[in-house]
Design a protein around this motif. Structure first.
Motif, short mmCIF file in Angstrom:
data_model
loop_
_atom_site.label_atom_id
_atom_site.label_comp_id
_atom_site.label_asym_id
_atom_site.label_seq_id
_atom_site.Cartn_x
_atom_site.Cartn_y
_atom_site.Cartn_z
N PRO A 1 -14.63 -10.80 1.35
CA PRO A 1 -15.37 -10.13 2.42
C PRO A 1 -15.30 -8.61 2.26
O PRO A 1 -14.29 -8.07 1.80
N VAL A 2 -16.39 -7.93 2.63
CA VAL A 2 -16.49 -6.49 2.42
C VAL A 2 -16.77 -5.77 3.74
O VAL A 2 -17.56 -6.24 4.56
N PHE A 3 -16.11 -4.65 3.94
CA PHE A 3 -16.33 -3.77 5.10
C PHE A 3 -16.61 -2.38 4.54
O PHE A 3 -15.90 -1.90 3.65
N GLU A 4 -17.66 -1.71 5.05
CA GLU A 4 -18.02 -0.40 4.52
C GLU A 4 -18.06 0.65 5.63
O GLU A 4 -18.43 0.35 6.77
N ALA A 5 -17.67 1.86 5.27
CA ALA A 5 -17.72 2.99 6.19
C ALA A 5 -18.16 4.21 5.41
O ALA A 5 -17.87 4.34 4.22
N THR A 6 -18.89 5.11 6.06
CA THR A 6 -19.36 6.31 5.39
C THR A 6 -18.85 7.56 6.09
O THR A 6 -18.61 7.57 7.30
N HIS A 7 -18.69 8.60 5.30
CA HIS A 7 -18.29 9.91 5.82
C HIS A 7 -18.99 10.96 4.95
O HIS A 7 -18.63 11.16 3.80
N GLY A 8 -20.04 11.59 5.53
CA GLY A 8 -20.83 12.50 4.73
C GLY A 8 -21.55 11.75 3.62
O GLY A 8 -22.21 10.74 3.86
N ARG A 9 -21.39 12.22 2.40
CA ARG A 9 -22.00 11.56 1.24
C ARG A 9 -21.06 10.59 0.55
O ARG A 9 -21.34 10.11 -0.55
N HIS A 10 -19.94 10.26 1.18
CA HIS A 10 -18.98 9.34 0.59
C HIS A 10 -18.96 8.02 1.35
O HIS A 10 -19.13 7.98 2.57
N GLN A 11 -18.76 6.95 0.62
CA GLN A 11 -18.69 5.61 1.22
C GLN A 11 -17.37 4.95 0.82
O GLN A 11 -16.98 4.96 -0.34
N LEU A 12 -16.69 4.37 1.81
CA LEU A 12 -15.45 3.64 1.58
C LEU A 12 -15.73 2.15 1.70
O LEU A 12 -16.29 1.69 2.69
N THR A 13 -15.34 1.40 0.67
CA THR A 13 -15.52 -0.05 0.67
C THR A 13 -14.15 -0.72 0.73
O THR A 13 -13.26 -0.40 -0.06
N LEU A 14 -13.98 -1.64 1.68
CA LEU A 14 -12.74 -2.38 1.84
C LEU A 14 -13.01 -3.84 1.50
O LEU A 14 -13.94 -4.45 2.04
N ARG A 15 -12.23 -4.40 0.59
CA ARG A 15 -12.36 -5.81 0.20
C ARG A 15 -11.07 -6.55 0.54
O ARG A 15 -9.99 -6.13 0.16
N LEU A 16 -11.21 -7.65 1.26
CA LEU A 16 -10.06 -8.45 1.68
C LEU A 16 -9.91 -9.64 0.75
O LEU A 16 -10.84 -10.43 0.58
N THR A 17 -8.75 -9.76 0.14
CA THR A 17 -8.49 -10.86 -0.79
C THR A 17 -7.18 -11.54 -0.45
O THR A 17 -6.30 -10.94 0.18
N ALA A 18 -7.04 -12.78 -0.88
CA ALA A 18 -5.79 -13.50 -0.68
C ALA A 18 -4.79 -13.08 -1.75
O ALA A 18 -5.15 -12.88 -2.91
N SER A 19 -3.54 -12.90 -1.35
CA SER A 19 -2.49 -12.57 -2.31
C SER A 19 -2.01 -13.82 -3.02
O SER A 19 -2.26 -14.95 -2.59
N ARG A 20 -1.33 -13.62 -4.15
CA ARG A 20 -0.71 -14.76 -4.83
C ARG A 20 0.44 -15.32 -4.01
O ARG A 20 0.85 -16.46 -4.20
N LYS A 21 0.94 -14.50 -3.07
CA LYS A 21 2.02 -14.94 -2.19
C LYS A 21 1.44 -15.61 -0.96
O LYS A 21 0.47 -15.13 -0.38
N ALA A 22 2.00 -16.73 -0.57
CA ALA A 22 1.50 -17.47 0.59
C ALA A 22 1.58 -16.62 1.85
O ALA A 22 2.50 -15.83 2.05
N ALA A 23 0.57 -16.80 2.74
CA ALA A 23 0.52 -16.12 4.04
C ALA A 23 0.56 -14.61 3.90
O ALA A 23 1.14 -13.89 4.72
N GLU A 24 -0.07 -14.08 2.84
CA GLU A 24 -0.13 -12.64 2.64
C GLU A 24 -1.49 -12.30 2.07
O GLU A 24 -2.05 -13.06 1.27
N TYR A 25 -2.04 -11.17 2.47
CA TYR A 25 -3.37 -10.76 2.04
C TYR A 25 -3.34 -9.31 1.57
O TYR A 25 -2.44 -8.55 1.92
N VAL A 26 -4.33 -8.96 0.78
CA VAL A 26 -4.40 -7.61 0.22
C VAL A 26 -5.76 -6.99 0.56
O VAL A 26 -6.80 -7.63 0.37
N LEU A 27 -5.71 -5.78 1.05
CA LEU A 27 -6.91 -5.01 1.35
C LEU A 27 -7.06 -3.95 0.27
O LEU A 27 -6.20 -3.07 0.13
N LEU A 28 -8.12 -4.04 -0.52
CA LEU A 28 -8.38 -3.10 -1.60
C LEU A 28 -9.42 -2.09 -1.14
O LEU A 28 -10.48 -2.47 -0.62
N LEU A 29 -9.14 -0.79 -1.32
CA LEU A 29 -10.04 0.27 -0.88
C LEU A 29 -10.59 1.01 -2.08
O LEU A 29 -9.85 1.37 -3.01
N GLU A 30 -11.90 1.25 -2.07
CA GLU A 30 -12.56 2.01 -3.13
C GLU A 30 -13.52 3.01 -2.49
O GLU A 30 -14.19 2.69 -1.50
#
Length: 314
Positions: A206-235
């Protein structure tokens, strides 16, 4: 006030019994530790605003706020979430041990206290904490923006770049420990979806996006290899500039001149442009004269060709 950090191993002792404090303080001092003392839970939490310990040795049974509640509040504090807590208590019932770990403790030492055992356990947990700190510093050094979440979508830890971007795009204190409200709500929704992350990652993240001026932040939610844990990757990425705005800035065109030029590019006559923009043909012609001067051209065709070349190059 910026909290004090030292290169020495700093232990916070939290106990309401003076004899225990003296015994442990003397033993820790002889072992080369620095010691800060708190006689109750409230004082321990307050001290975090001034000094951040490397580890906390906490009595579980204290008047007022007990050690379990103190530990929970310490873990929720923006500066204390990473600090390991070792409980010391006369409570030996398994349910009390479980309460200690559920509150966020890493170890449980029963009374009467044997200082050699306490020192050995403190050193072991400090080694682990140092390794975790080095690992997190390494992640920050390679400029990754990552937030690790628990099974309820709460932030467990995050890198420095992730902390900065979340503050920059969503506002709020850069040192806050949680996610911005809008991001937290999105994460919670993702975890509740049937067949979504709550039951294991399926399909694209799943992807969440936010903008600030001419920049855009993309957040991707993924499942971790560890049970009951998730990782949010920001670009972050730079959004392409509006070609028309760039063209106007390059040649110092006014808003009206840019409007006229854009209709010239589309092949409209002066009469057409006059009707579209609600100005007289003479005014349109005057704007065109200014445009030709600024672009360094003499004809409509040359102006159109130059403008299109510049806009496509943007």
């Amino acid at each position: 006030m910026v909290p004090v950090r030292t290169d020495s191993k700093l232990v916070m002792l939290v106990d309401d019994v003076p004899d225990n404090l003296k015994m442990l303080s003397d033993a820790l001092d002889q072992a080369g530790y620095m010691v800060v003392v708190a006689i109750d839970g409230a004082s321990a939490i307050e001290r975090l605003d001034y000094v951040v310990p490397d580890i906390v040795l906490m009595d579980a049974v204290m008047p007022g706020m007990d050690g379990f509640e103190t530990c929970r509040r310490l873990k929720a504090h923006r500066l204390g979430s990473h600090v390991p807590v070792v409980f010391m208590t006369g409570l030996t019932d398994p349910s009390d041990v479980v309460r200690g770990f559920q509150a966020g403790g890493v170890d449980y030492v029963t009374k009467p206290i044997e200082t050699d055992v306490v020192l050995a356990r403190l050193e072991a947990h400090l080694r682990t904490a140092r390794m975790m700190s080095v690992a997190m510093d390494a992640i920050d050094a390679v400029a990754n923006a990552v937030v690790v979440l628990d099974d309820a979508g709460r932030a467990v830890w995050r890198t420095g770049k992730a902390r900065y971007w979340l503050s920059h795009y969503f506002g709020g204190d850069e040192a806050m420990s949680g996610l911005p409200p809008s991001v937290h709500a999105w994460v919670a929704d993702c975890l509740r979806r049937p067949g979504g992350l709550g039951g294991g990652l399926t399909g694209e993240a799943p992807v969440f996006e936010a903008t600030h001026g001419r920049h855009q932040l993309t957040l991707r939610l993924t499942a971790s290899r560890k049970a009951a844990e998730y990782v949010l990757l920001l670009e972050e990425r730079l959004l392409p500039a509006d070609p028309s705005v760039t063209l106007a800035a390059t040649y110092s065109l006014t808003t009206r001149e840019l409007d006229v030029l854009q209709w010239v590019i589309k092949g409209k006559t002066n009469r057409d442009i006059s009707d579209i923009l609600g100005m007289s043909p003479r005014t349109v012609n005057k704007h065109l004269e200014h445009i030709f001067v600024k672009l360094g051209v003499e004809t409509r065709a040359a102006a159109t060709s130059l403008a299109l070349t510049q806009m496509h190059a943007t």
